[in-house]
Write an enzyme that holds these catalytic residues in place. Structure first.
Site, PDB file in Angstrom:
ATOM      1  N   PHE A  95      86.245 111.297  75.762  1.00  0.00           N
ATOM      2  CA  PHE A  95      85.602 111.707  77.020  1.00  0.00           C
ATOM      3  C   PHE A  95      85.984 110.734  78.139  1.00  0.00           C
ATOM      4  O   PHE A  95      86.484 111.135  79.188  1.00  0.00           O
ATOM      5  CB  PHE A  95      84.080 111.803  76.827  1.00  0.00           C
ATOM      6  N   THR A 145      74.399 111.882  73.069  1.00  0.00           N
ATOM      7  CA  THR A 145      75.263 110.871  72.431  1.00  0.00           C
ATOM      8  C   THR A 145      74.429 109.665  72.012  1.00  0.00           C
ATOM      9  O   THR A 145      74.581 109.137  70.912  1.00  0.00           O
ATOM     10  CB  THR A 145      76.392 110.446  73.401  1.00  0.00           C
ATOM     11  N   PHE A 194      87.121 101.276  76.923  1.00  0.00           N
ATOM     12  CA  PHE A 194      87.477  99.982  77.506  1.00  0.00           C
ATOM     13  C   PHE A 194      87.107  98.835  76.549  1.00  0.00           C
ATOM     14  O   PHE A 194      87.986  98.142  76.012  1.00  0.00           O
ATOM     15  CB  PHE A 194      86.786  99.879  78.882  1.00  0.00           C
ATOM     16  N   ASN A 230      73.087 110.107  63.795  1.00  0.00           N
ATOM     17  CA  ASN A 230      74.196 110.401  62.870  1.00  0.00           C
ATOM     18  C   ASN A 230      74.825 109.116  62.330  1.00  0.00           C
ATOM     19  O   ASN A 230      75.118 108.991  61.138  1.00  0.00           O
ATOM     20  CB  ASN A 230      75.268 111.234  63.571  1.00  0.00           C
ATOM     21  N   LYS A 283      73.082 104.137  56.640  1.00  0.00           N
ATOM     22  CA  LYS A 283      72.078 104.155  55.564  1.00  0.00           C
ATOM     23  C   LYS A 283      72.729 104.615  54.248  1.00  0.00           C
ATOM     24  O   LYS A 283      72.526 104.020  53.197  1.00  0.00           O
ATOM     25  CB  LYS A 283      70.954 105.110  55.973  1.00  0.00           C
ATOM     26  N   TYR A 331      70.973 107.585  80.667  1.00  0.00           N
ATOM     27  CA  TYR A 331      71.640 106.425  80.063  1.00  0.00           C
ATOM     28  C   TYR A 331      70.610 105.364  79.684  1.00  0.00           C
ATOM     29  O   TYR A 331      70.556 104.939  78.532  1.00  0.00           O
ATOM     30  CB  TYR A 331      72.649 105.874  81.078  1.00  0.00           C
TER      31      TYR A 331
HETATM   32  P1  NAD Z   1      83.934 103.507  77.999  1.00  0.00           P
HETATM   33  O1  NAD Z   1      83.462 104.720  78.689  1.00  0.00           O
HETATM   34  O2  NAD Z   1      85.265 102.961  78.378  1.00  0.00           O
HETATM   35  O3  NAD Z   1      83.937 103.700  76.430  1.00  0.00           O
HETATM   36  C1  NAD Z   1      83.094 104.578  75.758  1.00  0.00           C
HETATM   37  C2  NAD Z   1      83.912 105.286  74.697  1.00  0.00           C
HETATM   38  O4  NAD Z   1      83.058 106.169  73.962  1.00  0.00           O
HETATM   39  C3  NAD Z   1      85.025 106.155  75.285  1.00  0.00           C
HETATM   40  O5  NAD Z   1      86.222 105.950  74.585  1.00  0.00           O
HETATM   41  C4  NAD Z   1      84.511 107.581  75.105  1.00  0.00           C
HETATM   42  O6  NAD Z   1      85.546 108.529  75.011  1.00  0.00           O
HETATM   43  C5  NAD Z   1      83.696 107.448  73.839  1.00  0.00           C
HETATM   44  N1  NAD Z   1      82.640 108.449  73.692  1.00  0.00           N
HETATM   45  C6  NAD Z   1      81.725 108.842  74.614  1.00  0.00           C
HETATM   46  N2  NAD Z   1      80.902 109.758  74.100  1.00  0.00           N
HETATM   47  C7  NAD Z   1      81.298 109.958  72.816  1.00  0.00           C
HETATM   48  C8  NAD Z   1      80.853 110.804  71.775  1.00  0.00           C
HETATM   49  N3  NAD Z   1      79.831 111.640  71.950  1.00  0.00           N
HETATM   50  N4  NAD Z   1      81.504 110.753  70.590  1.00  0.00           N
HETATM   51  C9  NAD Z   1      82.557 109.936  70.402  1.00  0.00           C
HETATM   52  N5  NAD Z   1      83.031 109.113  71.354  1.00  0.00           N
HETATM   53  C10 NAD Z   1      82.401 109.131  72.554  1.00  0.00           C
HETATM   54  O7  NAD Z   1      82.800 102.418  78.220  1.00  0.00           O
HETATM   55  P2  NAD Z   1      82.764 100.872  77.860  1.00  0.00           P
HETATM   56  O8  NAD Z   1      82.589 100.137  79.109  1.00  0.00           O
HETATM   57  O9  NAD Z   1      83.875 100.527  76.946  1.00  0.00           O
HETATM   58  O10 NAD Z   1      81.381 100.807  77.059  1.00  0.00           O
HETATM   59  C11 NAD Z   1      81.340 100.792  75.655  1.00  0.00           C
HETATM   60  C12 NAD Z   1      79.899 100.648  75.194  1.00  0.00           C
HETATM   61  O11 NAD Z   1      79.343  99.446  75.720  1.00  0.00           O
HETATM   62  C13 NAD Z   1      78.995 101.781  75.668  1.00  0.00           C
HETATM   63  O12 NAD Z   1      78.096 102.106  74.639  1.00  0.00           O
HETATM   64  C14 NAD Z   1      78.266 101.191  76.840  1.00  0.00           C
HETATM   65  O13 NAD Z   1      77.004 101.769  77.008  1.00  0.00           O
HETATM   66  C15 NAD Z   1      78.145  99.726  76.422  1.00  0.00           C
HETATM   67  N6  NAD Z   1      78.028  98.868  77.605  1.00  0.00           N
HETATM   68  C16 NAD Z   1      79.087  98.663  78.435  1.00  0.00           C
HETATM   69  C17 NAD Z   1      78.921  97.875  79.566  1.00  0.00           C
HETATM   70  C18 NAD Z   1      80.052  97.591  80.514  1.00  0.00           C
HETATM   71  O14 NAD Z   1      79.841  96.914  81.517  1.00  0.00           O
HETATM   72  N7  NAD Z   1      81.264  98.039  80.263  1.00  0.00           N
HETATM   73  C19 NAD Z   1      77.674  97.313  79.853  1.00  0.00           C
HETATM   74  C20 NAD Z   1      76.616  97.583  78.994  1.00  0.00           C
HETATM   75  C21 NAD Z   1      76.803  98.340  77.863  1.00  0.00           C
END
Ligand code: NAD
Ligand code: UDP
Length: 326
Positions: free
Chosen positions: A51, A107, A28, A114, A120, A160
């Site tokens: 995922f 992750t 997203f 990773n 780095k 998380y």
């Molecule tokens: P999302 O689930 O839509 O996006 C996460 C993306 O990471 C997905 O495309 C998923 O397929 C990919 N992914 C997950 N595990 C993976 C892995 N092991 N290897 C490669 N790709 C992987 O979520 P989002 O809302 O877009 O959030 C994006 C980031 O922002 C996240 O790190 C989340 O913790 C952080 N975040 C989001 C919010 C929110 O409100 N949306 C709030 C706080 C933090």
């Protein structure tokens, strides 16, 4: 040059023809970020294991020669040559991050190791997408960056919350020990077009329920609060943070400081969708934080950033998106 011009200048200098890796780029927030970086002239490498992300989110970017998509899971090492890295890979919705909690923490921890190793090796600047969840169920309000949080280390959300806290720790230690150029943002609840239909977060749930005239499921009494930031504002803040001068590491809160109860959100969504839905109350999930609102004074001063989109306008845009796709 004033601070805004300096940030814009720095942004232009760094993003033009820079190679930028976005992990979680098909998600997203990641897909909006890839789009903005491409618009700013950068070469963008999107790494995602799909995922929770989707090819639909980045379909419109695939025709650009400056956009590359790599299916890869960041819990395995990856070797790329890049100048900047936005590390967003991680499921963000409670339903998704709890469905395979061991994978979630892998992750956050192995994935971060990773991607930090990559940063780095190629001396890339790396920005970590952290979260308001590092504050847990906070006992101070609003939350400032110097608050250490109140997190249950053994609860349903800890894969998380603690995963993201460990990732912040890793960022700082790679910086202190190896001089890696890091930035940390703590993102608060973000919403907007391209939230996954099945991700169970409150904004997408309520809009979908309202559009289908189904019951709106409020967990608990609905008096707990959140602050909702529109995705354009969040991605703007993330990019501004990446372009801050060397030595400014954060963490910086990114979120909207307007606070709403979940019941208020439900009522707003019903009104904006002209829905016939009724509100029903369901049991509240364990460790669900009671109140959450960012103190964004640091972001205002250091990034010259504050959200521009009010909840009502952001909801209208999000509703229009979901109307189109269902
Ligand atoms: P999302 O689930 O839509 O996006 C996460 C993306 O990471 C997905 O495309 C998923 O397929 C990919 N992914 C997950 N595990 C993976 C892995 N092991 N290897 C490669 N790709 C992987 O979520 P989002 O809302 O877009 O959030 C994006 C980031 O922002 C996240 O790190 C989340 O913790 C952080 N975040 C989001 C919010 C929110 O409100 N949306 C709030 C706080 C933090
Ligand atoms: N929530 C709700 N009904 C839903 C989905 C969520 O009442 O259908 C509540 C949830 O209990 C929480 C708030 O809305 O208090 C925000 O939940 P979300 O999953 O969007 O994000 P987070 O809890 O991670 O802030």
């Amino acid at each position: 040059m004033n601070q805004t011009n300096q940030i814009v200048h720095e942004f232009d200098r760094l993003t033009n023809h820079k190679r930028i890796l976005v992990t979680g780029g098909a998600g997203f927030i990641g897909s909006h970020l890839c789009e903005k970086l491409l618009q700013a002239g950068a070469d963008v490498l999107c790494v995602d294991n799909f995922f929770t992300g989707s090819k639909n989110n980045i379909d419109h970017l695939l025709s650009s020669l400056r956009f590359e998509l790599i299916r890869h899971d960041i819990t395995s090492p990856i070797y790329l040559e890049v100048d900047q890295i936005y590390n967003l890979a991680c499921p963000a919705s409670p339903i998704h991050y709890q469905c395979n909690p061991i994978k979630t923490i892998k992750t956050n921890v192995i994935g971060a190791i990773n991607i930090l190793g990559l940063a780095k090796r190629v001396r890339a600047r790396i920005l970590q997408a952290s979260t308001s969840e590092v504050y847990g169920d906070p006992d101070i309000h609003p939350q400032k960056e110097d608050y250490w949080g109140r997190v249950n280390p053994i609860g349903m959300r800890s894969c998380y919350d603690e995963g993201k806290r460990a990732a912040e720790c890793l960022m700082m230690d790679y910086h202190r020990q190896n001089g890696v150029d890091i930035k940390i943002v703590r993102i608060f609840n973000t919403y907007g077009p391209r939230m996954a239909v099945n991700d169970g977060r409150v904004v997408s749930n309520f809009i979908l329920q309202a559009l289908k005239n189904e019951d709106i499921t409020v967990y608990g009494d609905g008096l707990h609060t959140r602050s909702f930031c529109f995705v354009d504002d969040t991605t703007d803040g993330i990019i501004r943070m990446m372009e801050t001068p060397d030595g400014f590491l954060g963490p910086v809160n990114l979120g909207n400081s307007e606070e709403f109860s979940i019941l208020e959100l439900a009522e707003k969504v019903i009104r904006l969708t002209h829905s016939k839905s009724k509100i029903v109350f369901k049991p509240i999930p364990s460790d669900d934080p009671a109140r959450r609102r960012p103190d964004i004074s640091l972001a205002k001063v250091s990034l010259n950033w504050e959200p521009k989109v009010c909840l009502e306008d952001g909801l209208k845009e999000t509703i229009a998106y979901f109307r189109k796709i269902i």
